[in-house]
Design a protein around this motif. Sequence first.
Motif, PDB file in Angstrom:
ATOM      1  N   PRO A 300       0.796  -1.230   0.000  1.00  0.00           N
ATOM      2  CA  PRO A 300       0.000   0.000   0.000  1.00  0.00           C
ATOM      3  C   PRO A 300       0.826   1.277   0.000  1.00  0.00           C
ATOM      4  O   PRO A 300       0.269   2.359   0.139  1.00  0.00           O
ATOM      5  N   LEU A 301       2.135   1.192  -0.142  1.00  0.00           N
ATOM      6  CA  LEU A 301       2.951   2.404  -0.102  1.00  0.00           C
ATOM      7  C   LEU A 301       2.824   3.179  -1.415  1.00  0.00           C
ATOM      8  O   LEU A 301       2.788   2.588  -2.484  1.00  0.00           O
ATOM      9  N   PRO A 302       2.761   4.515  -1.322  1.00  0.00           N
ATOM     10  CA  PRO A 302       2.752   5.310  -2.558  1.00  0.00           C
ATOM     11  C   PRO A 302       4.156   5.354  -3.153  1.00  0.00           C
ATOM     12  O   PRO A 302       5.144   5.193  -2.436  1.00  0.00           O
ATOM     13  N   THR A 310       0.408  10.771  -1.210  1.00  0.00           N
ATOM     14  CA  THR A 310       0.091  10.267   0.120  1.00  0.00           C
ATOM     15  C   THR A 310      -1.357  10.543   0.514  1.00  0.00           C
ATOM     16  O   THR A 310      -1.855   9.971   1.473  1.00  0.00           O
ATOM     17  N   LEU A 311      -2.035  11.432  -0.228  1.00  0.00           N
ATOM     18  CA  LEU A 311      -3.435  11.693   0.114  1.00  0.00           C
ATOM     19  C   LEU A 311      -4.330  10.537  -0.338  1.00  0.00           C
ATOM     20  O   LEU A 311      -5.440  10.375   0.161  1.00  0.00           O
ATOM     21  N   ILE A 312      -3.849   9.730  -1.271  1.00  0.00           N
ATOM     22  CA  ILE A 312      -4.630   8.579  -1.730  1.00  0.00           C
ATOM     23  C   ILE A 312      -4.449   7.454  -0.720  1.00  0.00           C
ATOM     24  O   ILE A 312      -3.313   7.137  -0.341  1.00  0.00           O
ATOM     25  N   TRP A 317      -3.789   2.283  -3.510  1.00  0.00           N
ATOM     26  CA  TRP A 317      -2.496   1.981  -4.148  1.00  0.00           C
ATOM     27  C   TRP A 317      -2.352   0.492  -4.363  1.00  0.00           C
ATOM     28  O   TRP A 317      -1.886   0.044  -5.418  1.00  0.00           O
ATOM     29  N   LEU A 318      -2.743  -0.287  -3.339  1.00  0.00           N
ATOM     30  CA  LEU A 318      -2.612  -1.744  -3.473  1.00  0.00           C
ATOM     31  C   LEU A 318      -3.455  -2.239  -4.641  1.00  0.00           C
ATOM     32  O   LEU A 318      -2.993  -3.045  -5.463  1.00  0.00           O
ATOM     33  N   ILE A 319      -4.697  -1.719  -4.739  1.00  0.00           N
ATOM     34  CA  ILE A 319      -5.578  -2.170  -5.820  1.00  0.00           C
ATOM     35  C   ILE A 319      -5.007  -1.749  -7.169  1.00  0.00           C
ATOM     36  O   ILE A 319      -5.042  -2.513  -8.140  1.00  0.00           O
ATOM     37  N   LEU A 320      -4.414  -0.545  -7.214  1.00  0.00           N
ATOM     38  CA  LEU A 320      -3.801  -0.105  -8.475  1.00  0.00           C
ATOM     39  C   LEU A 320      -2.668  -1.039  -8.877  1.00  0.00           C
ATOM     40  O   LEU A 320      -2.533  -1.421 -10.040  1.00  0.00           O
ATOM     41  N   LYS A 321      -1.861  -1.450  -7.873  1.00  0.00           N
ATOM     42  CA  LYS A 321      -0.749  -2.354  -8.189  1.00  0.00           C
ATOM     43  C   LYS A 321      -1.261  -3.713  -8.622  1.00  0.00           C
ATOM     44  O   LYS A 321      -0.711  -4.337  -9.536  1.00  0.00           O
TER      45      LYS A 321
END
Lengths: 439, 196
Positions: A300-302, A310-312, A317-321
């Motif tokens: 989940p790290l940006p 960092t506002l997301i 982020w995890l789902i995007l990855k």
Amino acid sequence: MLEKFNHLFIFPEYFHGIRLPGVVPYIAVLGSVGFILTILPMLIWIERVVLALMQDRSGPNRVGPRGLLQSSADALKLFMKEDARPKNVDVSLYHIAPAIAVVTSISAAAVLPLQNITFEHANGVQFSVPLMAGDVNIGILYILAMSSLQVYGVVMAGWSSNNKYSLLGGLRASAQLISYELSMGLSLLCVIVMAGSLQLNKIVDSQNILPFAGAPEALRGSVMCWYWIRSLIVPVVIYTIAMIAETNRSPFDLPEAESELVAGFHTEYTSMKFAMFFTAEYVAMLVVSGLNAAMFWGGPLPPLNVVPFTLIPGFVWLILKIMGGIFFYTWLRGTLPRLRYDALMNLGWKKLLPLGLVWLFIIAGMNLGTDLLIHQYPGAKQFVPQEARFLEPEVKSTTSSDDFGSVDDNQEPVQYNTPSSGRRGSAPHIKGIPVSRVR
Amino acid sequence: MASSYLPILVMIGVATAVAVAMVVGSFLLGPKKPNEYKSLPYECGIIPVGSARERFPIKFYLIAMLFIVFDIETVFLYPWAVTYSRQHLAMKMFYFSEMSVFVVILFVGYFYILGKGALDWDESERTPNTDVITPEIVAKRPKIRFGNEGSGPVDLSKVPIGPRLPVYGASSQEEFQSYERQNSYVPYTRSEKLLK
């Protein structure tokens, strides 16, 4: 993890007498199962649309906007279809096999770290709890065990169907799954050696470091701190190949090679039972992509620790990855032809397995060499990544009660300066309660 | 610590509920009109031949056995990998050398099976095992055939059509038996041969 976002939303520890941190895992259970089941039609849609774009055709475009509801309509249709069972099947195994496939693949998602949630104790001490179903110290073993259990579903389906194609498909699938499990485990071991934990939450935390001492805060936990580059790229390549083979996807879709084996192990399955194998395959894709994201791509790290990123929230982020992984799957499917079976076995046993084993020792040797260098020249410490071991070099045995192996509850858990255990920087000690005890 | 496993159990329970709902839902919603042709195993539209539980290549067993060896090796590596990075320098050197010895032994075995050709899926790549099996022995071996593979067109006049019905009205039991023997493919038993 995601301090700026977390400081926007800080939840109280107690809400109407309910201790909220205790509820978090169950929210994660419902959230992840619900997410998986709702994203599935979307995944199939993404795959079909991307394939259509690559092959220069329209793809699904009738049901819903841009064919978005096509997969949901397909699922509904499959519910309404007859559950035909051929004669002479082994009845109990025939019915259990798709259930095993679905249950193992969905429950493997339990240990993926989604993000951290910050709570505030009554006395003002803040602490964070990982949003994941099972924050257990054997997380990776659990995922690997569940993905091994998927072999049973495949073998049972192939054997019980009383069909030659099913039997051959089941055999091929099981041989392929167990072959690539080895290289998958070895590539994950390269990361485990560096992180020193099997707990996925801690592995993500160990990627949230400064790349070198004195680096700007914007680089903390950024792309260059993730394990894909810190393990020197080879493990992530091995893992990506092994994860595609583990999920029986193109170019390793030998068990379902339409041109030779009709549909492989699920030839004889109709209606929802067929859809269950389909579901299991896509959920397994999600889970192995999620493991890939958490192990090698920072979870989940940006990508950069600066404000717009960092506002997301972390789970986005995890789902995007994960979606990046799914796109990669589709890209390969649209590009590469299917391997021959002997080439598949040679790749697994003769190339990836020795390479993974050798690379594990290169990583371990690097770890040892860094320690030797620092022992010889203490000034070298500032040029290597600030890992947890360098922050507390004099620790006898860094046992916290939830680490793998030695359990010593009386000993105070070592407090690393990682943000998951309270505020970053100076640990807030208020009224003598150390942060490590609050959690 | 045990309490953190409870949500995982809940997750497995939810997943099981999803699976059961899928099976039961399609059982309740779908039509049920079985017929003879629907229940035949699918073999590209022709009537299925023989049993589906055929013999399959021994290579799959071999892969399974080798998997167990290497999987146990990986299981040994897990606790080592978890504890390795948090050791003192001296202890870390000890850890490294110990596991190197283990892996070197493992690699010796790996190169042995590689040399034996156990990992060659394609038979033509395999070097013949000259310890036990000589080329003469290989040449003498009967060729293993599956079904009527490679037998060419079948001469229908020589195809056995099974035992004929016995002719009733044979004068004696012995005549009946001899007639039956001629027309069926049951060979003499050993004891019968000895008696003659």
